[in-house]
Design a protein around this motif. Structure first.
Motif, PDB file in Angstrom:
ATOM      1  N   ARG A  16      39.722  29.447  52.356  1.00 55.46           N
ATOM      2  CA  ARG A  16      38.425  28.794  52.388  1.00 55.46           C
ATOM      3  C   ARG A  16      37.705  29.053  51.067  1.00 55.46           C
ATOM      4  N   PRO A  17      37.070  28.023  50.515  1.00 54.16           N
ATOM      5  CA  PRO A  17      36.477  28.153  49.182  1.00 54.16           C
ATOM      6  C   PRO A  17      35.570  29.363  49.013  1.00 54.16           C
ATOM      7  N   HIS A  18      34.739  29.644  50.006  1.00 58.33           N
ATOM      8  CA  HIS A  18      33.817  30.774  49.877  1.00 58.33           C
ATOM      9  C   HIS A  18      34.579  32.078  49.704  1.00 58.33           C
ATOM     10  N   ASP A  19      35.641  32.263  50.504  1.00 58.33           N
ATOM     11  CA  ASP A  19      36.426  33.503  50.418  1.00 58.33           C
ATOM     12  C   ASP A  19      37.144  33.604  49.078  1.00 58.33           C
ATOM     13  N   VAL A  20      37.723  32.483  48.630  1.00 55.69           N
ATOM     14  CA  VAL A  20      38.439  32.494  47.358  1.00 55.69           C
ATOM     15  C   VAL A  20      37.485  32.799  46.205  1.00 55.69           C
ATOM     16  N   LEU A  21      36.338  32.131  46.192  1.00 54.38           N
ATOM     17  CA  LEU A  21      35.374  32.347  45.113  1.00 54.38           C
ATOM     18  C   LEU A  21      34.823  33.768  45.126  1.00 54.38           C
ATOM     19  N   ARG A  22      34.626  34.314  46.297  1.00 52.67           N
ATOM     20  CA  ARG A  22      34.128  35.683  46.387  1.00 52.67           C
ATOM     21  C   ARG A  22      35.141  36.674  45.823  1.00 52.67           C
ATOM     22  N   SER A  23      36.420  36.460  46.121  1.00 50.79           N
ATOM     23  CA  SER A  23      37.439  37.366  45.587  1.00 50.79           C
ATOM     24  C   SER A  23      37.546  37.229  44.073  1.00 50.79           C
ATOM     25  N   MET A  24      37.379  36.009  43.554  1.00 51.96           N
ATOM     26  CA  MET A  24      37.399  35.813  42.110  1.00 51.96           C
ATOM     27  C   MET A  24      36.231  36.527  41.448  1.00 51.96           C
ATOM     28  N   ALA A  26      34.609  39.122  42.487  1.00 56.27           N
ATOM     29  CA  ALA A  26      34.793  40.571  42.527  1.00 56.27           C
ATOM     30  C   ALA A  26      35.788  41.035  41.473  1.00 56.27           C
ATOM     31  N   GLN A  27      36.674  40.140  41.072  1.00 61.26           N
ATOM     32  CA  GLN A  27      37.739  40.511  40.142  1.00 61.26           C
ATOM     33  C   GLN A  27      37.325  40.382  38.681  1.00 61.26           C
ATOM     34  N   VAL A  28      36.546  39.370  38.346  1.00 62.42           N
ATOM     35  CA  VAL A  28      36.341  39.015  36.951  1.00 62.42           C
ATOM     36  C   VAL A  28      35.262  39.877  36.307  1.00 62.42           C
ATOM     37  N   ASP A  29      35.532  40.285  35.095  1.00 69.78           N
ATOM     38  CA  ASP A  29      34.556  41.012  34.294  1.00 69.78           C
ATOM     39  C   ASP A  29      33.482  40.025  33.800  1.00 69.78           C
ATOM     40  N   PRO A  30      32.207  40.393  33.864  1.00 68.80           N
ATOM     41  CA  PRO A  30      31.159  39.465  33.415  1.00 68.80           C
ATOM     42  C   PRO A  30      31.324  39.004  31.973  1.00 68.80           C
ATOM     43  N   ALA A  31      32.029  39.808  31.168  1.00 68.42           N
ATOM     44  CA  ALA A  31      32.194  39.446  29.756  1.00 68.42           C
ATOM     45  C   ALA A  31      33.429  38.587  29.494  1.00 68.42           C
ATOM     46  N   THR A  32      34.186  38.275  30.525  1.00 67.15           N
ATOM     47  CA  THR A  32      35.414  37.488  30.339  1.00 67.15           C
ATOM     48  C   THR A  32      35.088  36.099  29.806  1.00 67.15           C
ATOM     49  N   PRO A  33      35.665  35.704  28.680  1.00 68.63           N
ATOM     50  CA  PRO A  33      35.406  34.357  28.156  1.00 68.63           C
ATOM     51  C   PRO A  33      36.243  33.323  28.908  1.00 68.63           C
ATOM     52  N   PRO A  34      35.815  32.067  28.944  1.00 71.53           N
ATOM     53  CA  PRO A  34      36.599  31.057  29.651  1.00 71.53           C
ATOM     54  C   PRO A  34      37.840  30.612  28.896  1.00 71.53           C
ATOM     55  N   HIS A  35      37.824  30.743  27.558  1.00 68.47           N
ATOM     56  CA  HIS A  35      38.917  30.225  26.742  1.00 68.47           C
ATOM     57  C   HIS A  35      39.305  31.261  25.692  1.00 68.47           C
ATOM     58  N   GLY A  36      40.282  30.896  24.877  1.00 71.41           N
ATOM     59  CA  GLY A  36      40.669  31.760  23.769  1.00 71.41           C
ATOM     60  C   GLY A  36      41.682  32.805  24.157  1.00 71.41           C
ATOM     61  N   PRO A  37      42.052  33.680  23.225  1.00 74.90           N
ATOM     62  CA  PRO A  37      43.124  34.654  23.459  1.00 74.90           C
ATOM     63  C   PRO A  37      42.805  35.679  24.534  1.00 74.90           C
ATOM     64  N   ASP A  38      41.531  35.873  24.841  1.00 74.31           N
ATOM     65  CA  ASP A  38      41.155  36.808  25.895  1.00 74.31           C
ATOM     66  C   ASP A  38      40.728  36.110  27.178  1.00 74.31           C
ATOM     67  N   ALA A 240      45.586  33.253  40.057  1.00 76.11           N
ATOM     68  CA  ALA A 240      46.973  33.655  39.796  1.00 76.11           C
ATOM     69  C   ALA A 240      47.042  35.125  39.387  1.00 76.11           C
ATOM     70  N   LEU A 241      46.143  35.553  38.528  1.00 76.61           N
ATOM     71  CA  LEU A 241      46.111  36.959  38.116  1.00 76.61           C
ATOM     72  C   LEU A 241      45.807  37.869  39.301  1.00 76.61           C
ATOM     73  N   HIS A 242      44.925  37.403  40.177  1.00 76.63           N
ATOM     74  CA  HIS A 242      44.638  38.161  41.400  1.00 76.63           C
ATOM     75  C   HIS A 242      45.904  38.314  42.232  1.00 76.63           C
ATOM     76  N   GLY A 243      46.693  37.232  42.350  1.00 76.29           N
ATOM     77  CA  GLY A 243      47.943  37.312  43.103  1.00 76.29           C
ATOM     78  C   GLY A 243      48.937  38.272  42.484  1.00 76.29           C
ATOM     79  N   LEU A 244      49.047  38.258  41.161  1.00 79.79           N
ATOM     80  CA  LEU A 244      49.960  39.179  40.484  1.00 79.79           C
ATOM     81  C   LEU A 244      49.519  40.624  40.675  1.00 79.79           C
ATOM     82  N   ASP A 245      48.211  40.853  40.647  1.00 75.49           N
ATOM     83  CA  ASP A 245      47.702  42.219  40.788  1.00 75.49           C
ATOM     84  C   ASP A 245      47.794  42.732  42.219  1.00 75.49           C
ATOM     85  N   ILE A 246      47.416  41.898  43.173  1.00 74.21           N
ATOM     86  CA  ILE A 246      47.236  42.355  44.554  1.00 74.21           C
ATOM     87  C   ILE A 246      48.425  42.029  45.453  1.00 74.21           C
ATOM     88  N   LEU A 247      48.928  40.795  45.376  1.00 70.06           N
ATOM     89  CA  LEU A 247      49.939  40.362  46.339  1.00 70.06           C
ATOM     90  C   LEU A 247      51.373  40.628  45.888  1.00 70.06           C
TER      91      LEU A 247
END
Length: 352
Positions: A16-24, A26-38, A240-247
């Motif tokens: 469900r979108p709410h659950d997926v977005l909530r897990s994302m 919780a995972q993402v660092d606030p400083a994570t850029p949307p594009h580029g090498p990082d 996908a990164l969440h799946g690699l880390d957790i699942l």
């Protein structure tokens, strides 16, 4: 009808979108850029290349696109238009012959549609091939895998004949639980490898094509040509990164649970689980009722108990039988083998 418990991998229960977005979030660092090498996509590509031991990897929005691009490159490089694979490979069974319509490629089915390919099947193909594709595991015949020595012999035989060796690794993460070899050792048998992020890893979509640097550079051009160069693909990459880390670390337990469920089904006799035991977290359950009765019964079970056993059924030559796929993920971990057997009894009660 509300799903409360499910044996179906792609159930809405955990998507469900709410659950997926909530897990994302919780995972993402606030400083994570949307594009580029990082950015998430670049991080994901490096992660996949490292896991598979390849020079590089390229994100694609779908596996359909990734595999067609890989086969197109192999075909253009060799000046051949035919590729070979199992008769029930995903490209033939589920993708409406996109390889032919979009890329002008020709499919050569190899071997018996209900059994795995063999060296003898492959070497019997007289036509020069651009590539040979192995789907590991072979989903539509119960998630079967060739034994390691057989797989090595098959890939070596076809490489000697000048064909590119391609891995449909949509479920490579699950297949590794059977082979018990590093992902890089499995991928080393192949010239190119595709992996999926929304099956065992339960992402919301996306795939990667891995190979040497020159091939991935060429695939990058093709990705733009076929419309797969999504500017904001970071949400797909994050799941996908969440799946690699957790699942990914949980997949061996998923396979063990699949083996236990299949054993309970076969010991009870209410239905038949195949293969026995499952080689991966994926297997088929064969029912002694026809598909229409099974669907009606599944609807009744869901309405009465909130239990979802499958997403779709497969017909059989016998009209009074059918089957469905079980791909054990986090949903199924909430169901004990005895509960699955009980629900199968309830399903068949509703079917009669």
């Amino acid at each position: 009808m509300t799903v409360r418990r499910s044996l179906f991998l792609h159930s809405e229960l955990r998507r469900r979108p709410h659950d997926v977005l909530r897990s994302m979030l919780a995972q993402v660092d606030p400083a994570t850029p949307p594009h580029g090498p990082d950015g998430p996509v670049a991080v994901l590509e490096r992660r996949v290349a490292s896991l598979l031991g390849t020079d590089d990897a390229l994100f694609f929005p779908t596996g359909t696109m990734a595999q067609q691009v890989a086969l197109r490159i192999h075909a253009d490089r060799r000046g051949r238009r035919a590729f070979a694979a199992h008769p029930q490979c995903h490209l033939e069974a589920w993708e409406q012959q996109g390889y032919a319509v979009v890329h002008g490629l020709r499919f050569q089915p190899v071997g018996d549609r209900n059994r795995l390919m063999t060296v003898a099947d492959l070497t019997a193909v007289a036509e020069p091939l651009a590539a040979v594709l192995w789907e590991l595991p072979q989903r539509d015949i119960g998630g079967l895998l060739p034994q390691w020595d057989d797989l090595v012999a098959q890939t070596e035989a076809m490489r000697e004949r000048g064909a590119a060796i391609h891995l449909d690794g949509a479920r490579l993460w699950e297949a590794q639980t059977y082979y018990q070899r590093p992902f890089a050792e499995i991928a080393a048998l192949f010239d190119t490898a595709y992996v999926s992020f929304y099956k065992g890893l339960q992402g919301v979509g996306g795939a990667a094509l891995a190979g040497d640097s020159a091939l991935v550079a060429e695939a990058r051009v093709w990705r733009r040509r076929v419309g797969g160069d999504i500017y904001d693909a970071w949400p797909l990459a994050l799941t996908a990164l969440h799946g690699l880390d957790i699942l990914l670390p949980r997949l061996p337990a998923h396979r063990e649970h699949a083996v236990a469920i299949a054993a309970a089904i076969n010991a009870d006799g209410v239905a038949r689980a195949y293969p026995d035991p499952p080689q991966t977290p994926l297997f088929h359950v064969h029912l002694p009722v026809g598909p229409d009765a099974a669907i009606r019964a599944a609807d009744a079970l869901l309405a009465a108990d909130g239990v979802e056993l499958f997403g779709r059924v497969r017909s059989a030559p016998d009209p009074d039988r059918c089957s469905f796929e079980v791909s054990v993920g986090e949903n199924a971990m909430d169901l004990t083998p005895d509960e699955v057997v009980t629900f199968l009894h309830e399903l068949l009660r509703h079917a009669t």
